[in-house]
Enzyme design. Structure first.
Site, short mmCIF file in Angstrom:
data_model
loop_
_atom_site.label_atom_id
_atom_site.label_comp_id
_atom_site.label_asym_id
_atom_site.label_seq_id
_atom_site.Cartn_x
_atom_site.Cartn_y
_atom_site.Cartn_z
CG HIS A 183 57.10 38.68 2.22
ND1 HIS A 183 58.36 39.22 2.27
CD2 HIS A 183 56.63 38.68 3.48
CE1 HIS A 183 58.65 39.51 3.52
NE2 HIS A 183 57.62 39.20 4.27
CD GLU A 199 50.43 38.40 9.14
OE1 GLU A 199 50.08 37.60 10.01
OE2 GLU A 199 50.99 39.47 9.37
C1 LIG Z 1 52.75 42.15 1.51
C2 LIG Z 1 52.68 43.08 0.32
C3 LIG Z 1 52.37 44.51 0.81
C4 LIG Z 1 54.05 43.09 -0.36
O1 LIG Z 1 53.89 43.75 -1.51
P1 LIG Z 1 55.01 44.42 -2.42
O2 LIG Z 1 56.28 43.73 -2.41
O3 LIG Z 1 55.08 45.84 -2.03
O4 LIG Z 1 54.38 44.17 -3.82
P2 LIG Z 1 53.60 45.23 -4.62
O5 LIG Z 1 52.63 45.95 -3.75
O6 LIG Z 1 54.61 46.03 -5.35
O7 LIG Z 1 52.80 44.29 -5.62
C5 LIG Z 1 53.32 43.82 -6.86
C6 LIG Z 1 52.16 43.37 -7.70
O8 LIG Z 1 51.62 42.19 -7.11
C7 LIG Z 1 50.26 42.39 -6.76
N1 LIG Z 1 50.02 41.77 -5.47
C8 LIG Z 1 50.90 41.65 -4.44
N2 LIG Z 1 50.32 41.02 -3.41
C9 LIG Z 1 49.06 40.74 -3.80
C10 LIG Z 1 47.98 40.11 -3.17
N3 LIG Z 1 48.08 39.65 -1.92
N4 LIG Z 1 46.82 40.00 -3.85
C11 LIG Z 1 46.70 40.47 -5.10
N5 LIG Z 1 47.70 41.07 -5.76
C12 LIG Z 1 48.86 41.21 -5.11
C13 LIG Z 1 50.09 43.89 -6.67
O9 LIG Z 1 48.74 44.27 -6.91
C14 LIG Z 1 51.01 44.38 -7.74
O10 LIG Z 1 50.37 44.28 -8.99
P3 LIG Z 1 50.66 45.34 -10.18
O11 LIG Z 1 52.14 45.22 -10.45
O12 LIG Z 1 49.79 44.86 -11.28
O13 LIG Z 1 50.29 46.68 -9.61
C15 LIG Z 1 51.57 42.62 -0.67
O14 LIG Z 1 51.89 41.38 -1.20
C16 LIG Z 1 50.17 42.62 -0.03
O15 LIG Z 1 49.52 43.66 -0.01
N6 LIG Z 1 49.72 41.44 0.47
C17 LIG Z 1 48.43 41.35 1.11
C18 LIG Z 1 48.52 41.79 2.57
C19 LIG Z 1 49.26 40.79 3.44
O16 LIG Z 1 49.06 39.60 3.35
N7 LIG Z 1 50.11 41.34 4.32
C20 LIG Z 1 50.90 40.55 5.24
C21 LIG Z 1 52.34 40.61 4.88
S1 LIG Z 1 53.35 39.51 5.83
#
Ligand SMILES: CC(C)(COP(=O)(O)OP(=O)(O)OC[C@H]1O[C@@H](n2cnc3c(N)ncnc32)[C@H](O)[C@@H]1OP(=O)(O)O)[C@@H](O)C(=O)NCCC(=O)NCCS
Length: 373
Positions: free
Chosen positions: A254, A308
């Site tokens: 998140h 989710e």
């Molecule tokens: C929700 C989400 C977009 C938030 O992400 P964010 O704050 O933008 O975090 P980032 O995209 O900057 O990710 C930071 C790091 O954690 C990793 N990471 C974050 N969520 C991850 C996940 N669900 N699975 C694997 N790795 C994950 C990223 O790959 C990234 O790694 P890196 O620094 O080596 O590149 C992300 O956690 C995600 O894609 N989750 C899966 C989709 C999901 O469940 N969405 C519903 C949200 S309520």
């Protein structure tokens, strides 16, 4: 100039609606802990809280319930549209277009933002349920004003009197998903509202943003992941492969929470009560294996379950088909989106940020060689 990508950490609006404490894992709606509201007060009372500023007295709740109940039926033109696309179109796009048609038909839409919010919230579940019935060669059911918001949605989907434990679970889900600060869809709704467009159009914009798998599109992927893993013994291997490919584990991570999403805890409890023990065991094994693997990969960042992950189990248990999970999220969030639209309009200033230009300047048009047309 340093520009934070994704506006991470940037405050772009003041709000009295929702506070998220990402460190402590708390979600507050106008002073009340959302996880305490869930299951203790009906979703309609939470809608009243978010739209009108306080929890309703009994008479006020009754009045809002009556208004919602009276507003559920769809205009024929929307029903005709649902019928015409039922076999070919993807559900969230259909919901979005139907909201757009409702907006086009509502000549009073700008008279009262709260009234438009009530009408829209009342009709979104009818759209989803009617569409689903057309898809299965059944006629849509007339909404029932004697049922609560959650009970009526289940009734219209299945045609059966919903079980009380399913109604309670869906009502809690609706409350937990009702608002969540400036998630991408709510931000988009506020940006649209700042142009003084109508409520329907701002919600159409919000639904576009909700569609993406990084936002509201995730629960169906969680569901598919659990189906694909199949057995708890396969979880670790499956998750390792997923991460090795560079894919994300759906239902984890998140932008704001640096601990478990508080909504996930409540949904996990509900899932435990509702789903078959085998399925719950599979999900909780996937949860703990994923948490461990993500901790190994990201020792400095907590990546825990988000809303989710267990939503998918709860929604399936109450009888909502996976392809309607995101539409159901939209039905719950309609209250939050519209409450933000109401708030934005009360003290509006047009959103108009700037971007940092990184392209070239001063290119010489006259120095270009002419090409044959
Ligand atoms: C929700 C989400 C977009 C938030 O992400 P964010 O704050 O933008 O975090 P980032 O995209 O900057 O990710 C930071 C790091 O954690 C990793 N990471 C974050 N969520 C991850 C996940 N669900 N699975 C694997 N790795 C994950 C990223 O790959 C990234 O790694 P890196 O620094 O080596 O590149 C992300 O956690 C995600 O894609 N989750 C899966 C989709 C999901 O469940 N969405 C519903 C949200 S309520």
């Amino acid at each position: 100039m340093w520009v934070p990508k994704g506006l991470e950490g940037v405050i772009v609006a003041s709000t009295e609606l929702t506070k998220i404490d990402g460190q402590a894992g708390r979600l507050i709606y106008r002073g009340y802990d959302a996880t305490e509201l869930a299951g203790n007060v009906p979703y309609e009372a939470v809608a009243h809280l978010l739209w009108l500023g306080g929890l309703p007295a009994e008479a006020e709740l009754l009045q809002l319930r009556e208004k919602l109940g009276r507003s559920r039926a769809l205009p024929v033109v929307v029903e005709d549209f649902l019928h015409s696309v039922a076999k070919v179109a993807e559900p969230l796009s259909v919901l979005q277009t139907s909201v757009s048609i409702l907006g086009g038909l509502d000549s009073t839409k700008s008279a009262s933002t709260v009234n438009a919010s009530i009408a829209l919230t009342a009709r979104m579940p009818t759209i989803v349920a009617s569409f689903n019935r057309f898809r299965h060669n059944a006629s849509p059911l007339q909404p029932r004003a004697d049922l609560s918001h959650a009970a009526n949605y289940l009734y219209m989907l299945t045609g059966k009197e919903p079980r009380p434990e399913h109604v309670r679970a869906l009502d809690s889900y609706f409350t937990l998903l009702a608002d969540h600060g400036l998630g991408a869809s709510t931000f988009v709704a506020r940006v649209a509202a700042s142009t003084l467009t109508d409520v329907y159009s701002a919600v159409v914009a919000a639904i576009s943003a909700l569609k993406g798998p990084l936002h509201g599109g995730a629960p169906i992927y969680v569901w598919e992941m659990l189906q694909s893993i199949g057995r708890p013994e396969s979880a670790r291997e499956w998750l390792r492969e997923c991460l090795a490919k560079g894919d994300r584990i759906m239902g984890f991570g998140h932008r704001v929470y640096r601990t478990e999403d508080p909504r996930s805890k409540v949904l996990k409890r509900l899932a435990k009560e509702l789903v078959k023990p085998d399925l719950f065991h599979l999900a909780s094994t996937v949860e703990s294996e994923a948490r461990e693997l993500l901790r190994e990969d990201h020792p400095n960042r907590v990546i825990d379950t988000n809303v989710e992950f267990y939503s998918s189990l709860v929604l399936d248990a109450v009888g909502i088909p996976p392809e309607l999970f995101t539409c159901t999220f939209a039905c719950a969030r309609s209250v939050g989106w519209t409450a933000h639209i109401v708030e934005q309009r009360k003290d509006n200033r047009l959103f108009r940020p700037e971007s940092e230009y990184k392209g070239p300047a001063d290119l010489d048009l006259h120095g270009l060689q002419k090409t044959e047309a």
